[in-house]
Design a protein around this motif. Structure first.
Motif, PDB file in Angstrom:
ATOM      1  N   SER A   1      -8.302 -10.754   8.562  1.00  0.00           N
ATOM      2  CA  SER A   1      -9.113 -11.208   7.412  1.00  0.00           C
ATOM      3  C   SER A   1     -10.438 -10.452   7.302  1.00  0.00           C
ATOM      4  O   SER A   1     -11.466 -11.028   6.936  1.00  0.00           O
ATOM      5  CB  SER A   1      -9.377 -12.719   7.510  1.00  0.00           C
ATOM      6  N   LEU A   2     -10.428  -9.159   7.598  1.00  0.00           N
ATOM      7  CA  LEU A   2     -11.669  -8.379   7.598  1.00  0.00           C
ATOM      8  C   LEU A   2     -12.152  -8.056   6.188  1.00  0.00           C
ATOM      9  O   LEU A   2     -13.363  -7.892   5.964  1.00  0.00           O
ATOM     10  CB  LEU A   2     -11.480  -7.090   8.397  1.00  0.00           C
TER      11      LEU A   2
ATOM     12  N   ILE B   1      -1.291   0.916   7.896  1.00  0.00           N
ATOM     13  CA  ILE B   1      -1.421  -0.035   9.008  1.00  0.00           C
ATOM     14  C   ILE B   1      -2.882  -0.129   9.447  1.00  0.00           C
ATOM     15  O   ILE B   1      -3.419  -1.227   9.625  1.00  0.00           O
ATOM     16  CB  ILE B   1      -0.519   0.388  10.175  1.00  0.00           C
ATOM     17  N   GLN B   2      -3.530   1.027   9.621  1.00  0.00           N
ATOM     18  CA  GLN B   2      -4.896   1.037  10.145  1.00  0.00           C
ATOM     19  C   GLN B   2      -5.901   0.449   9.158  1.00  0.00           C
ATOM     20  O   GLN B   2      -6.729  -0.393   9.526  1.00  0.00           O
ATOM     21  CB  GLN B   2      -5.304   2.470  10.485  1.00  0.00           C
ATOM     22  N   LYS B   3      -5.848   0.908   7.894  1.00  0.00           N
ATOM     23  CA  LYS B   3      -6.885   0.523   6.929  1.00  0.00           C
ATOM     24  C   LYS B   3      -6.620  -0.819   6.266  1.00  0.00           C
ATOM     25  O   LYS B   3      -7.567  -1.487   5.842  1.00  0.00           O
ATOM     26  CB  LYS B   3      -7.011   1.602   5.851  1.00  0.00           C
ATOM     27  N   TYR B   4      -5.354  -1.185   6.150  1.00  0.00           N
ATOM     28  CA  TYR B   4      -5.032  -2.397   5.390  1.00  0.00           C
ATOM     29  C   TYR B   4      -4.287  -3.447   6.203  1.00  0.00           C
ATOM     30  O   TYR B   4      -4.509  -4.637   6.003  1.00  0.00           O
ATOM     31  CB  TYR B   4      -4.206  -2.021   4.147  1.00  0.00           C
ATOM     32  N   GLY B   5      -3.408  -3.005   7.104  1.00  0.00           N
ATOM     33  CA  GLY B   5      -2.631  -3.959   7.894  1.00  0.00           C
ATOM     34  C   GLY B   5      -3.509  -4.802   8.798  1.00  0.00           C
ATOM     35  O   GLY B   5      -3.483  -6.041   8.754  1.00  0.00           O
ATOM     36  N   PHE B   6      -4.323  -4.138   9.623  1.00  0.00           N
ATOM     37  CA  PHE B   6      -5.192  -4.875  10.543  1.00  0.00           C
ATOM     38  C   PHE B   6      -6.278  -5.642   9.793  1.00  0.00           C
ATOM     39  O   PHE B   6      -6.668  -6.741  10.201  1.00  0.00           O
ATOM     40  CB  PHE B   6      -5.820  -3.927  11.561  1.00  0.00           C
TER      41      PHE B   6
ATOM     42  N   VAL C   1       0.834  -1.208   0.000  1.00  0.00           N
ATOM     43  CA  VAL C   1       0.000   0.000   0.000  1.00  0.00           C
ATOM     44  C   VAL C   1       0.868   1.258   0.000  1.00  0.00           C
ATOM     45  O   VAL C   1       0.596   2.219  -0.728  1.00  0.00           O
ATOM     46  CB  VAL C   1      -0.960  -0.007   1.212  1.00  0.00           C
ATOM     47  N   ILE C   2       1.929   1.267   0.814  1.00  0.00           N
ATOM     48  CA  ILE C   2       2.824   2.433   0.868  1.00  0.00           C
ATOM     49  C   ILE C   2       3.473   2.666  -0.503  1.00  0.00           C
ATOM     50  O   ILE C   2       3.604   3.812  -0.955  1.00  0.00           O
ATOM     51  CB  ILE C   2       3.894   2.247   1.958  1.00  0.00           C
TER      52      ILE C   2
ATOM     53  N   LEU D   1      -5.849   0.240  16.400  1.00  0.00           N
ATOM     54  CA  LEU D   1      -6.440  -0.998  16.916  1.00  0.00           C
ATOM     55  C   LEU D   1      -7.881  -0.761  17.353  1.00  0.00           C
ATOM     56  O   LEU D   1      -8.771  -1.588  17.095  1.00  0.00           O
ATOM     57  CB  LEU D   1      -5.595  -1.502  18.087  1.00  0.00           C
ATOM     58  N   ASN D   2      -8.132   0.383  17.988  1.00  0.00           N
ATOM     59  CA  ASN D   2      -9.497   0.733  18.388  1.00  0.00           C
ATOM     60  C   ASN D   2     -10.408   0.880  17.175  1.00  0.00           C
ATOM     61  O   ASN D   2     -11.572   0.477  17.199  1.00  0.00           O
ATOM     62  CB  ASN D   2      -9.504   2.039  19.188  1.00  0.00           C
ATOM     63  N   GLU D   3      -9.883   1.492  16.115  1.00  0.00           N
ATOM     64  CA  GLU D   3     -10.674   1.666  14.892  1.00  0.00           C
ATOM     65  C   GLU D   3     -11.007   0.315  14.279  1.00  0.00           C
ATOM     66  O   GLU D   3     -12.117   0.106  13.763  1.00  0.00           O
ATOM     67  CB  GLU D   3      -9.887   2.521  13.894  1.00  0.00           C
ATOM     68  N   THR D   4     -10.080  -0.623  14.342  1.00  0.00           N
ATOM     69  CA  THR D   4     -10.338  -1.968  13.818  1.00  0.00           C
ATOM     70  C   THR D   4     -11.457  -2.643  14.609  1.00  0.00           C
ATOM     71  O   THR D   4     -12.343  -3.280  14.029  1.00  0.00           O
ATOM     72  CB  THR D   4      -9.056  -2.821  13.893  1.00  0.00           C
ATOM     73  N   LEU D   5     -11.430  -2.482  15.921  1.00  0.00           N
ATOM     74  CA  LEU D   5     -12.489  -3.054  16.753  1.00  0.00           C
ATOM     75  C   LEU D   5     -13.834  -2.407  16.429  1.00  0.00           C
ATOM     76  O   LEU D   5     -14.865  -3.079  16.392  1.00  0.00           O
ATOM     77  CB  LEU D   5     -12.154  -2.862  18.233  1.00  0.00           C
ATOM     78  N   ARG D   6     -13.830  -1.089  16.175  1.00  0.00           N
ATOM     79  CA  ARG D   6     -15.077  -0.403  15.814  1.00  0.00           C
ATOM     80  C   ARG D   6     -15.655  -0.975  14.518  1.00  0.00           C
ATOM     81  O   ARG D   6     -16.868  -1.177  14.399  1.00  0.00           O
ATOM     82  CB  ARG D   6     -14.820   1.093  15.637  1.00  0.00           C
TER      83      ARG D   6
END
Length: 514
Positions: free
Chosen positions: A323-324, A313-318, A235-236, A491-496
């Motif tokens: 497997s979201l 990291i936030q949008k693609y890594g997690f 992505v980078i 990480l919080n955004e991923t949980l959301r």
């Protein structure tokens, strides 16, 4: 390699970094990054004004290595190779007719080297440095000597001038770090009122031997690079490509960010080293933040590159780690399947407003010639009273208080009394959907699929909780507090996102059950 040994490396690294930072204020991160680059066998460039302890970082770093020797030199335009690589041996030259340098107390004999005002080096020094940095070799007369160099630190208060052949040397510095003056008032006054030790003594049990470095090198090469880290890098690279395309279109060629394949290979080695020194057997997304110090070419790009790394990291890594993305596709497919079973498309007859002059709807039996309302104004009307213009045939306007009651009906205030009016309409055909009841067997089939997705989402939520509590997320030795907070925000955004998708599934369940 057993886990206990990895943990001991993290503990030892932490102790080393703490001891090397004693008495230096707000320099913990640059010392940590200098140590990281040295263990990875790479070089770091420090940009910043004079008097911000750049040279002190190098002096402290030498103590990390057993029998560590340092070499420090302030470059100027008149600097000669003799001053950097050692003087020519008169004995060898006179007795054996050989051109060799006495290198023991100069750069080739040092384990940690600090070169200040690096860009003032002449071409002969630059060319020798390229081979030293990249291959750890120095040609001394007829011999190619393997140098002892473990860490090379360079500094300047400016970037290399363009068009002077410094691009290759600039590219050799994998890490680039801007050293600011002390920001916090308390730290500033502590610094100016205390005695900062020029030198320190480290526990010899903490210092790293040459044999250990060789052993660590082999272990670092075995550190796994998981799919989520590969995704972040991919992505980078796309961000960089897009940015460069835009810069070329604007003819801002000086803004181009070039990251060679060789540089990416070194970046991978660096984040593997970060994982190793943090006691991990595979690279974690937290290690990826180190990349923000490896990509920018101009300080103006620092914030942009940091944002790229954080977003990747936030949008693609997690999403890749848990497997979201694949799960989102499955949820969308499930929703479409439910809608196909429960909704039936039908052609319906409805009375809808007619359009006049391609712009207006007209109000029937209105008490004024101002009986036209703009189509776009009508479409934004709601049940709330809104002051809006009505128009006559000459496109003159007058303000009225008006609200929408239905698709073809409005309420207008006339002489302080609200009255209802229909819009001039005609019967038209439109495609709509009617709800179709499904069998209990189909409901049970949908329930099973929905519950499988919900169970997986619950498992992901548990994985995130376990990951947050794990040792690897307690903190990285090479990130400052602000960057670590950014990691936890991601990480919080991923949980959301996980909770949002659970809610979506519950809504789909409600749609076919009702």
């Amino acid at each position: 390699m057993i886990t206990n040994e990895f943990n001991s490396i993290k503990v030892r690294t932490s102790q080393l970094l703490n001891e090397m930072s004693v008495g230096l204020y707000e320099r913990e991160e640059v010392i940590a990054l200098a140590f990281l680059s040295a263990i990875a066998g790479e070089s770091i460039f420090m940009l910043g004004p004079p008097g911000v302890a750049k040279s002190m970082v190098a002096r402290r770093l030498k103590h990390a290595f057993k029998d560590g020797k340092s070499f420090e030199y302030l470059m100027n335009r008149f600097s000669t190779p003799d001053e950097i690589f050692g003087p020519v041996s008169i004995h060898k030259l006179s007795k054996e007719d050989k051109f060799e340098r006495l290198t023991d107390h100069y750069l080739p004999g040092a384990s940690v080297v600090f070169l200040d005002e690096i860009w003032k080096a002449g071409p002969s020094i630059q060319n020798a440095l390229l081979t030293v940095i990249n291959e750890k070799l120095y040609r001394n007369g007829e011999q190619e000597v393997k140098v002892k160099l473990q860490g090379l630190l360079a500094a300047s208060n400016e970037l290399p001038a363009r068009g002077e052949g410094l691009e290759a040397l600039w590219d050799r510095f994998l890490l680039r770090y801007y050293v600011y003056g002390i920001q916090e008032d308390d730290h500033f006054f502590d610094m100016i009122t205390s005695t900062i030790p020029e030198d320190i003594e480290l526990d010899q049990n903490l210092q790293i031997s040459v044999e250990e470095l060789a052993h660590w090198d082999a272990l670092i090469d075995e550190i796994e690079v998981p799919k989520e880290v590969r995704k972040v890098i991919s992505v980078i690279r796309k961000y960089i490509k897009s940015y460069n395309t835009e810069s070329q279109q604007k003819a801002n060629h000086d803004d181009i960010i070039y990251v060679s394949d060789r540089r990416w290979r070194k970046i991978i080695r660096l984040i593997r080293t970060s994982a190793f020194l943090n006691g991990r057997k595979e690279v974690d997304l937290m290690d990826c933040f180190v990349m923000m110090h490896c990509i920018w070419n101009n300080p103006v790009q620092m914030d942009l590159v940091a944002r790229w790394v954080g977003e990747a990291i936030q949008k693609y890594g997690f999403s890749t780690k848990f497997s979201l993305d694949a799960l989102k596709n499955k949820i969308d497919e499930f929703q479409e399947e439910v809608e196909e079973e429960t909704k039936e498309a039908k052609t319906l007859n409805a009375y809808l407003p007619e359009l006049f002059d391609e712009r207006y709807y007209r109000i029937s039996n209105f008490d004024s010639s101002f009986d036209r309302i703009l189509k776009e104004d009508f479409e934004i009307l709601s049940g709330a009273i809104t002051t809006m213009s009505l128009y006559n045939a000459s496109s003159q306007s007058q303000k009225y208080s008006i609200s929408k009651l239905a698709a073809d009906e409005v309420e207008v205030s006339i002489n302080n009394t609200y009255r209802r009016f229909k819009l001039k309409s005609s019967q038209q055909q439109r495609t709509g959907f009617v709800i179709r009841k499904i069998s209990q067997e189909k409901v049970a089939e949908f329930d099973q699929e929905a519950n499988q997705i919900l169970n997986y989402l619950n498992e992901v939520a548990e994985q995130i909780a376990d990951y947050r509590a794990s040792e690897k997320v307690v903190g990285s030795l090479f990130l400052n507090e602000q960057t670590q907070n950014l990691f936890h925000d991601s990480l919080n955004e991923t949980l959301r996102v996980v909770l949002e998708r659970k809610l979506k599934i519950e809504k789909v369940k409600s749609s076919y059950r009702s």
